[in-house]
Design a protein around this motif. Structure first.
Motif, PDB file in Angstrom:
ATOM      1  N   ASN A 175       0.813  -1.222   0.000  1.00 39.86           N
ATOM      2  CA  ASN A 175       0.000   0.000   0.000  1.00 39.86           C
ATOM      3  C   ASN A 175       0.846   1.270   0.000  1.00 39.86           C
ATOM      4  O   ASN A 175       0.303   2.371  -0.030  1.00 39.86           O
ATOM      5  CB  ASN A 175      -0.986   0.038   1.170  1.00 39.86           C
ATOM      6  N   TYR A 176       2.162   1.106   0.042  1.00 39.91           N
ATOM      7  CA  TYR A 176       3.058   2.254  -0.118  1.00 39.91           C
ATOM      8  C   TYR A 176       4.139   1.835  -1.113  1.00 39.91           C
ATOM      9  O   TYR A 176       5.296   1.646  -0.764  1.00 39.91           O
ATOM     10  CB  TYR A 176       3.660   2.652   1.233  1.00 39.91           C
ATOM     11  N   LEU A 188       1.609   6.581  -1.494  1.00 40.65           N
ATOM     12  CA  LEU A 188       0.413   5.798  -1.202  1.00 40.65           C
ATOM     13  C   LEU A 188      -0.337   5.443  -2.477  1.00 40.65           C
ATOM     14  O   LEU A 188      -0.330   6.204  -3.453  1.00 40.65           O
ATOM     15  CB  LEU A 188      -0.511   6.587  -0.281  1.00 40.65           C
ATOM     16  N   GLU A 189      -1.018   4.297  -2.462  1.00 43.60           N
ATOM     17  CA  GLU A 189      -1.875   3.918  -3.569  1.00 43.60           C
ATOM     18  C   GLU A 189      -3.180   4.707  -3.520  1.00 43.60           C
ATOM     19  O   GLU A 189      -3.621   5.157  -2.456  1.00 43.60           O
ATOM     20  CB  GLU A 189      -2.200   2.426  -3.509  1.00 43.60           C
ATOM     21  N   GLU A 224      -6.060   3.538  -3.717  1.00 42.68           N
ATOM     22  CA  GLU A 224      -7.025   2.803  -2.902  1.00 42.68           C
ATOM     23  C   GLU A 224      -7.011   3.262  -1.446  1.00 42.68           C
ATOM     24  O   GLU A 224      -8.021   3.157  -0.749  1.00 42.68           O
ATOM     25  CB  GLU A 224      -6.726   1.306  -2.972  1.00 42.68           C
ATOM     26  N   GLU A 225      -5.868   3.754  -0.987  1.00 45.31           N
ATOM     27  CA  GLU A 225      -5.756   4.178   0.406  1.00 45.31           C
ATOM     28  C   GLU A 225      -6.600   5.412   0.703  1.00 45.31           C
ATOM     29  O   GLU A 225      -6.851   5.725   1.877  1.00 45.31           O
ATOM     30  CB  GLU A 225      -4.291   4.465   0.740  1.00 45.31           C
ATOM     31  N   TYR A 226      -7.032   6.134  -0.323  1.00 40.66           N
ATOM     32  CA  TYR A 226      -7.820   7.348  -0.127  1.00 40.66           C
ATOM     33  C   TYR A 226      -9.321   7.081  -0.087  1.00 40.66           C
ATOM     34  O   TYR A 226     -10.100   8.010   0.175  1.00 40.66           O
ATOM     35  CB  TYR A 226      -7.518   8.356  -1.240  1.00 40.66           C
ATOM     36  N   ARG A 274      -4.406   1.260  -8.984  1.00 38.55           N
ATOM     37  CA  ARG A 274      -3.389   1.205  -7.928  1.00 38.55           C
ATOM     38  C   ARG A 274      -2.342   2.309  -8.099  1.00 38.55           C
ATOM     39  O   ARG A 274      -1.243   2.211  -7.557  1.00 38.55           O
ATOM     40  CB  ARG A 274      -2.702  -0.162  -7.954  1.00 38.55           C
ATOM     41  N   TYR A 316       0.888  10.249   4.602  1.00 35.02           N
ATOM     42  CA  TYR A 316      -0.215   9.785   5.444  1.00 35.02           C
ATOM     43  C   TYR A 316      -0.977  10.961   6.052  1.00 35.02           C
ATOM     44  O   TYR A 316      -2.209  10.925   6.149  1.00 35.02           O
ATOM     45  CB  TYR A 316       0.317   8.872   6.549  1.00 35.02           C
ATOM     46  N   LYS A 361      -3.182  12.480   3.347  1.00 33.27           N
ATOM     47  CA  LYS A 361      -4.285  11.568   3.036  1.00 33.27           C
ATOM     48  C   LYS A 361      -5.366  11.613   4.120  1.00 33.27           C
ATOM     49  O   LYS A 361      -6.568  11.673   3.820  1.00 33.27           O
ATOM     50  CB  LYS A 361      -3.735  10.148   2.882  1.00 33.27           C
ATOM     51  N   ASP A 362      -4.968  11.595   5.382  1.00 31.85           N
ATOM     52  CA  ASP A 362      -5.944  11.613   6.475  1.00 31.85           C
ATOM     53  C   ASP A 362      -6.747  12.916   6.482  1.00 31.85           C
ATOM     54  O   ASP A 362      -7.953  12.910   6.735  1.00 31.85           O
ATOM     55  CB  ASP A 362      -5.225  11.441   7.818  1.00 31.85           C
ATOM     56  N   LYS A 413      -9.366  12.798   3.561  1.00 19.64           N
ATOM     57  CA  LYS A 413     -10.489  11.905   3.858  1.00 19.64           C
ATOM     58  C   LYS A 413     -11.421  12.525   4.898  1.00 19.64           C
ATOM     59  O   LYS A 413     -12.649  12.448   4.782  1.00 19.64           O
ATOM     60  CB  LYS A 413      -9.969  10.556   4.333  1.00 19.64           C
TER      61      LYS A 413
END
Length: 397
Positions: free
Chosen positions: A170-171, A203-204, A206-208, A228, A347, A350-351, A354
């Motif tokens: 995932n990274y 990050l991919e 998908e992680e979002y 991806r 990260y 991304k957080d 979201k």
């Protein structure tokens, strides 16, 4: 007369008087027949090979033209191994790359203003790590492989796995892959091909999820039609081979950094935020296996062109990886700390994205902080948790 020599009578019969002298002055060469390969065999030769009893093809103007055309094809055979096997769209050897980049506001370290948090970045990248340093035998092996490397690809393979830290899934990372999803003429890339760093990780997409990051931030995902795809990366690297120019790698890394800064600022703008003035978060590096340089990147309004942005590239550190065992350990430590720095920022961003998206949809979560988050983000495992210990022993600071 030799059987393979063309008869003057035949030439006279087949060509008009105006072309007779030209053909006699340039008769078909036996050497050209010997040089031709099986894929470009003239029709007359094929006839003699497949039908030994048949008569040779007549030397007409059409056959002679075909013969000459096949000879030219041999000279431009794409299988010529003297050509480079690697094509890089962001090569600064292409016409006017450096000048176009400068007109787009991409600055080199000499024209850049130092980032206000540059000393903080230097301290972060020089800090001690929780794992032991590589042994001296690892250093000796590294030097030997760099000395023996004959081209850029060998340098990348020999050095990357001995310098870079590997993270879990995932990274992911990617090598020599162009940013196919980057819009053209976005300001920093006007008239330039897409950035194509030798190395990048992040990050991919998908992680979002559930945030549709590519819908709200079109420049966030790097690769088109790739679920991806690496998204909003914060670090990239450029290599050069034994005969390469490390200054060219520096220009390429400035372009890579500008692309990442541009996307990061778009992501912040979506949330109604902006990077603190003069604050650098994006990192790049350049190396030829011996010289290793780290850079920090940020954008700021141009002092010359009102309304335009300039992308600054600041030297963080430079190291001679083969100069000594000590300098090798220092350079490797700086790079891995830079990777941790970039991962933490990935990260954190991304957080925030979201959380902001959920707020916009009435999720009722706590308000998003107005500032850029600190380096350490709750919920993320310690930066050194994924350190590849290999044969090393864990030691105390």
């Amino acid at each position: 007369m030799d059987k393979n020599q063309t008869s003057p009578k035949l030439l006279q019969a087949e060509f008009p008087p105006a072309q007779k002298e030209q053909v006699l002055a340039n008769p078909p060469s036996r050497k050209r027949q010997l040089d031709s390969n099986e894929d470009t065999v003239p029709q007359a030769k094929q006839a003699r090979t497949t039908h030994p009893t048949s008569e040779p093809a007549r030397l007409t103007r059409q056959n002679l033209a075909r013969f000459n055309k096949m000879g030219k094809k041999k000279c431009s055979d794409p299988s010529d191994h003297s050509r480079s096997t690697k094509t890089k769209t962001t090569s600064t050897t292409s016409t006017g790359f450096a000048d176009k980049a400068r007109k787009n506001g991409i600055l080199d370290p000499h024209g850049s203003r130092l980032a206000k948090n540059l000393e903080d970045i230097r301290q972060q990248q020089a800090k001690s790590r929780a794992t032991a340093s590589p042994t001296e035998s690892v250093y000796n092996d590294y030097v030997d492989r760099v000395d023996r490397a004959g081209n850029e690809s060998t340098i990348i393979v020999a050095t990357s796995k001995r310098l870079l830290k590997e993270y879990p899934t995932n990274y992911p990372d990617a090598y020599n892959r162009a940013f196919t999803n980057l819009p053209k003429n976005a300001g920093f890339n006007n008239g330039l091909s897409a950035p194509q760093p030798d190395f990048i990780e992040g990050l991919e997409k998908e992680e979002y999820r559930p945030f549709p990051v590519d819908d709200y931030i079109p420049r966030a995902t790097l690769y088109q039609d790739d679920p991806r795809s690496i998204t909003l990366p914060q670090i990239a690297g450029e290599w050069k081979g034994p005969a390469g120019d490390i200054r060219e790698a520096r220009i390429q890394s400035a372009y890579d950094g500008a692309a990442m800064v541009h996307a990061r600022n778009k992501a912040l703008a979506y949330m109604g935020k902006e990077e603190p003035p003069g604050h650098a978060s994006v990192i790049t590096f350049t190396t030829d296996g011996t010289n290793f340089n780290l850079y920090a990147h940020y954008a700021a309004p141009s002092e010359e062109d009102e309304g335009a942005l300039e992308y600054h590239q600041c030297l963080v550190s430079t190291t001679n990886l083969t100069g000594s065992y000590k300098s090798f350990k220092e350079g490797r430590k700086h790079l891995r700390n830079a990777q941790d720095h970039a991962r933490a920022h990935s990260y954190a961003l991304k957080d925030q994205l979201k959380e902001h998206y959920k707020q916009q949809r009435g999720g009722g979560l706590h308000p998003v902080a107005t500032g850029v988050p600190p380096l350490h983000v709750p919920g993320i495992e310690p930066l050194d948790a994924y350190e590849d210990e290999g044969d090393y022993e864990v030691v105390e600071h």
